[in-house]
Scaffold this motif. Structure first.
Motif, PDB file in Angstrom:
ATOM      1  N   GLU A 271       0.831  -1.201   0.000  1.00 47.15           N
ATOM      2  CA  GLU A 271       0.000   0.000   0.000  1.00 47.15           C
ATOM      3  C   GLU A 271       0.870   1.258   0.000  1.00 47.15           C
ATOM      4  O   GLU A 271       0.598   2.221  -0.730  1.00 47.15           O
ATOM      5  CB  GLU A 271      -0.927   0.005   1.218  1.00 47.15           C
ATOM      6  N   LYS A 272       1.925   1.251   0.787  1.00 49.71           N
ATOM      7  CA  LYS A 272       2.815   2.411   0.869  1.00 49.71           C
ATOM      8  C   LYS A 272       3.475   2.692  -0.480  1.00 49.71           C
ATOM      9  O   LYS A 272       3.552   3.848  -0.926  1.00 49.71           O
ATOM     10  CB  LYS A 272       3.884   2.161   1.942  1.00 49.71           C
ATOM     11  N   ASP A 602      -8.011   2.468  -7.345  1.00 54.32           N
ATOM     12  CA  ASP A 602      -7.280   1.627  -8.292  1.00 54.32           C
ATOM     13  C   ASP A 602      -7.019   0.249  -7.691  1.00 54.32           C
ATOM     14  O   ASP A 602      -7.089  -0.759  -8.394  1.00 54.32           O
ATOM     15  CB  ASP A 602      -5.936   2.273  -8.656  1.00 54.32           C
ATOM     16  N   VAL A 603      -6.701   0.242  -6.390  1.00 55.37           N
ATOM     17  CA  VAL A 603      -6.306  -0.999  -5.721  1.00 55.37           C
ATOM     18  C   VAL A 603      -7.038  -1.107  -4.379  1.00 55.37           C
ATOM     19  O   VAL A 603      -7.142  -0.119  -3.645  1.00 55.37           O
ATOM     20  CB  VAL A 603      -4.777  -1.048  -5.479  1.00 55.37           C
ATOM     21  N   TYR A 604      -7.524  -2.311  -4.087  1.00 54.66           N
ATOM     22  CA  TYR A 604      -8.179  -2.589  -2.810  1.00 54.66           C
ATOM     23  C   TYR A 604      -7.312  -3.590  -2.051  1.00 54.66           C
ATOM     24  O   TYR A 604      -6.994  -4.662  -2.570  1.00 54.66           O
ATOM     25  CB  TYR A 604      -9.578  -3.163  -3.040  1.00 54.66           C
ATOM     26  N   ILE A 605      -6.921  -3.214  -0.837  1.00 58.17           N
ATOM     27  CA  ILE A 605      -6.034  -4.042  -0.030  1.00 58.17           C
ATOM     28  C   ILE A 605      -6.798  -4.507   1.203  1.00 58.17           C
ATOM     29  O   ILE A 605      -7.268  -3.691   2.001  1.00 58.17           O
ATOM     30  CB  ILE A 605      -4.767  -3.256   0.366  1.00 58.17           C
ATOM     31  N   LEU A 606      -6.940  -5.814   1.345  1.00 58.66           N
ATOM     32  CA  LEU A 606      -7.758  -6.392   2.411  1.00 58.66           C
ATOM     33  C   LEU A 606      -6.939  -7.400   3.201  1.00 58.66           C
ATOM     34  O   LEU A 606      -6.357  -8.327   2.632  1.00 58.66           O
ATOM     35  CB  LEU A 606      -8.993  -7.087   1.822  1.00 58.66           C
ATOM     36  N   ASP A 607      -6.916  -7.227   4.498  1.00 52.74           N
ATOM     37  CA  ASP A 607      -6.185  -8.146   5.370  1.00 52.74           C
ATOM     38  C   ASP A 607      -7.162  -8.829   6.318  1.00 52.74           C
ATOM     39  O   ASP A 607      -7.790  -8.175   7.151  1.00 52.74           O
ATOM     40  CB  ASP A 607      -5.113  -7.380   6.163  1.00 52.74           C
ATOM     41  N   GLU A 608      -7.304 -10.134   6.163  1.00 54.37           N
ATOM     42  CA  GLU A 608      -8.208 -10.937   6.990  1.00 54.37           C
ATOM     43  C   GLU A 608      -9.597 -10.287   7.075  1.00 54.37           C
ATOM     44  O   GLU A 608     -10.119 -10.016   8.155  1.00 54.37           O
ATOM     45  CB  GLU A 608      -7.623 -11.151   8.379  1.00 54.37           C
TER      46      GLU A 608
END
Length: 715
Positions: A271-272, A602-608
């Motif tokens: 993400e960074k 643009d981007v989807y970041i999913l953690d658990e």
């Protein structure tokens, strides 16, 4: 792309619904309305080549319609019987028609029952695939017939075998079990097509032959299909000082593996990097959902604007009070001095100006209003030109509007000059008179008559002070209703209804709570009391002291307008109500995740993402939403321990993290090739299926046990 490989277009057997009969025009309309990209005609025990050609011509798209048949088949055991779809490519329609006639001969559709071995011998050479009714779709294949069928076709040709149950739940279970699954409409009534949820191919194919290569897990074909989506490279950091180079796809990218292998850190580092490259990202971290939910309800970025309530923001009034100064009346001694010295110099008597009185001065309010109007119009004209607002109008209208705005600006400028001259000329005349009197007095050793008693200016200044304070107090007065609500849809809480973020704005009142305000309620009330005392003493001897006290409060509490007196609170409410609803921890996660996935990025970041949520919700809602984003060309990067997200999404890229005897390894692959390759050692290859069963299902045996339990309960 949607695919339906089980369609009936005519009544063939006794018991078939007459509503299966359909004309080419209605067939095309139904298929197009359902957005089905590939469809196969599979009538019972017969194939109508002439009808196929008519339908194909009506569709007008190559490779959209595939020829097929639904056969009554049997194995070698007694009472063996099930239905099997046989489908091939449109380029083989004539061979397919000939092979079917050779197989069924002159038998009527109601009498057909052919051995599965004969089916293979007639259709395998023209590249057909075979889809058997399975599990709960009657008549379905038995385990014994399944074993015989797989033996007959051989290990190398096993990819041609598919199974069709009745429900998507069973499709998911069998798919995870390693079977090729396919669900079709088995349409009974074309007025209700498709009457079920059709499968959606994760890798869109352009031909029957490409579909077969995909079923065979052909590496080049899969790479070609995967390559239709864009890629981007990132350097991720699972641990400090450790770099992992990944090529992510603009589709679903799933990361799974053992606990403690740095998956969360990888996501945060990705993400960074993406943010630094200018990509927009939306992220959700399951372990931080409570903090994220509280941030969602934060009011820090909200503007507290009095105009929301149709009121002044008070900045001009506060500034006027802070810059206010008392007008001192002319002392009686000044008149005594003038009277007593009026005959001291004979020459002075000839200067009538020494006895002249000041002109009544005007307020600069009209000029100030002009200046504000001029600034507003000038700003809009500049924005109109710079941002091309004229493009929203016809050219003639745009030119006319601009000409009128410029004319308005010139008119305001002209009027402001007149108002300036009007009030400023009187002011300058009085200043000039005072200077002339000073010169006369200095040369005559006398005192001219004061130009004014100063009482009018004194009263005007006090009245202005009182009225300004009164205006501010009125702007803070209670109103009905004393609040205004804003609503933003957040998510669906099932039986409880739709959840909304409600933003309540209200002026300081007895019901106000400290957390609603940026400044302390006590400080605000102290400021208001100082203002009220100033108003009450504006005509009295304490006016200057109260004005100084009010100025001190403004400075102490940094108040320059009335926006601090608007309290803002944000909370959750259900449906049309504005009453506060306190969601549970699980509901916080549902709503925060829903909010995240509904944003445009643009981007989807999913953690658990599955933490604290039911498996049914994960599968029915989260998985569906993720796949929808992928169809839109968005990149989804998720780390999960949930098989519905890691497996049933059929990710274009799987990243597997492993820790063994102090060594961390990263593997990449996908379910289409059934491979996971060590990024640092291409010879180290794992099975995607085996690792997903081991890590996500708890082991192959545990998964099989659950499968047996589920299927037993569904029979």
């Amino acid at each position: 792309m949607k695919i339906d490989l089980h369609c009936h277009t005519k009544k063939c057997k006794q018991g078939d619904s007459p509503n299966r009969n359909v004309c080419p025009e209605d067939f095309k309309k139904a298929v197009d309305d359902a957005q089905v990209d590939i469809v196969a005609i599979t009538n019972h025990n017969t194939f109508d080549l002439e009808q196929f050609n008519r339908f194909n011509k009506e569709l007008g798209e190559e490779e959209k319609l595939w020829p097929g048949v639904e056969l009554d088949v049997c194995g070698s055991r007694d009472k063996s019987h099930w239905h099997m779809l046989v489908i091939t490519g449109p380029s083989k329609k004539d061979q397919f028609n000939t092979a079917l006639q050779q197989l069924t001969g002159s038998m009527s559709p109601d009498k057909v029952l052919v051995n599965v071995g004969e089916v293979f011998s007639h259709f395998r050479d023209i590249g057909a695939i075979f889809i058997s009714h399975a599990h709960d779709k009657s008549p379905h294949i038995s385990p014994e017939d399944m074993s015989e069928m797989e033996t007959l076709i051989g290990e190398e040709e096993k990819w041609r075998l598919f199974y069709e149950p009745r429900s998507l739940v069973t499709v998911g279970i069998w798919t995870n079990h390693g079977f090729n699954m396919m669900l079709g409409s088995d349409v009974q009534d074309w007025n209700k097509y498709p009457n079920c949820e059709l499968p959606d191919l994760r890798l869109p194919v352009s031909s029957f032959e490409q579909f077969c290569l995909l079923a065979k897990r052909d590496g080049k074909t899969i790479e070609t299909l995967l390559g239709k989506r864009g890629t981007f490279n990132v350097i991720a950091h699972p641990h400090a000082g450790v770099d992992v180079s990944l090529t992510l796809r603009e589709d679903i990218n799933v990361m799974f593996g053992q606990k403690g292998t740095g998956k969360t850190e990888i996501l945060k580092s990705i993400e960074k990097v993406l943010l630094s490259e200018g990509r927009t990202c939306c992220s959700y971290y399951g372990n931080e959902k409570h903090e994220g939910f509280n941030t969602l309800l934060s009011t820090e970025d909200l503007v507290r604007e009095p105009s929301r309530f149709g009121r002044t923001n008070g900045s001009d009034e506060i500034s006027k009070i802070l810059n206010w100064s008392d007008a001192t009346p002319t002392s009686l001694s000044a008149y005594v001095t003038w009277w007593s010295t009026r005959g001291n110099n004979n020459n002075k008597d000839r200067f009538e100006l020494s006895n002249a009185q000041n002109l009544d001065e005007l307020s600069d309010s009209a000029f100030t209003t002009d200046q504000k109007a001029n600034k507003a119009v000038s700003s809009f004209v500049a924005a109109y030109r710079d941002n091309g607002y004229g493009s929203y109008l016809e050219k003639q209208d745009a030119d006319t509007l601009l000409a009128l705005l410029e004319k308005l600006g010139r008119s305001i400028h002209h009027q402001s000059k007149e108002h300036f001259i009007e009030y400023r000329s009187i002011e300058l005349a009085n200043i000039a008179l005072a200077k002339i009197k000073n010169e006369i007095d200095a040369k005559s050793e006398t005192k001219s008559k004061p130009g004014s008693t100063g009482f009018l200016a004194f009263v005007k200044a006090r009245i202005e002070l009182k009225e300004t304070a009164e205006k501010l107090i009125n702007a803070l007065a209670p109103i009905n209703p004393n609040h205004e609500f804003g609503r933003e849809y957040l998510g669906d809480l099932g039986d409880k209804g739709d959840a909304y973020i409600v933003t309540r704005y209200r002026y300081l009142s007895k019901e106000s709570k400290t957390k609603e305000f940026e400044k302390g309620i006590r400080d605000l009330r102290t400021w208001k009391i100082a203002l009220e005392e100033l108003r009450d003493e504006a005509m009295g001897p304490m006016a200057n002291a109260k004005q100084q006290d009010f100025a001190a409060r403004c400075n102490e509490h940094a108040i320059s307008d009335l926006s601090p007196f608007i309290g803002i609170s944000r909370y959750i409410a259900l449906d049309e109500s504005n009453d506060e609803y306190a969601p549970s921890s699980g509901e916080e996660g549902i709503l925060l995740l829903s909010h995240t996935l509904n944003k445009d990025a643009d981007v989807y970041i999913l953690d658990e993402a599955e933490l604290g949520m039911s498996n049914s919700y994960v599968d029915a809602v989260i998985r569906e939403r993720i796949q929808k984003l992928a169809r839109q060309g968005k990149a989804v990067v998720l780390a999960t321990h949930n098989a519905n997200l890691a497996v049933r999404t059929l990710p274009y890229l799987s990243v597997y993290r492993e820790h063994d005897n102090g060594v961390y390894r990263t593997y990449i692959g996908n379910p289409f090739t059934d491979e996971l390759v060590d990024i640092n050692d291409s010879s180290n290859v794992l099975s995607w299926t085996k690792k997903s069963l081991e890590v996500l299902e708890g082991s192959k045996e545990a998964f099989y046990n659950r499968r047996d339990v589920y299927e037993a309960g569904m029979r």
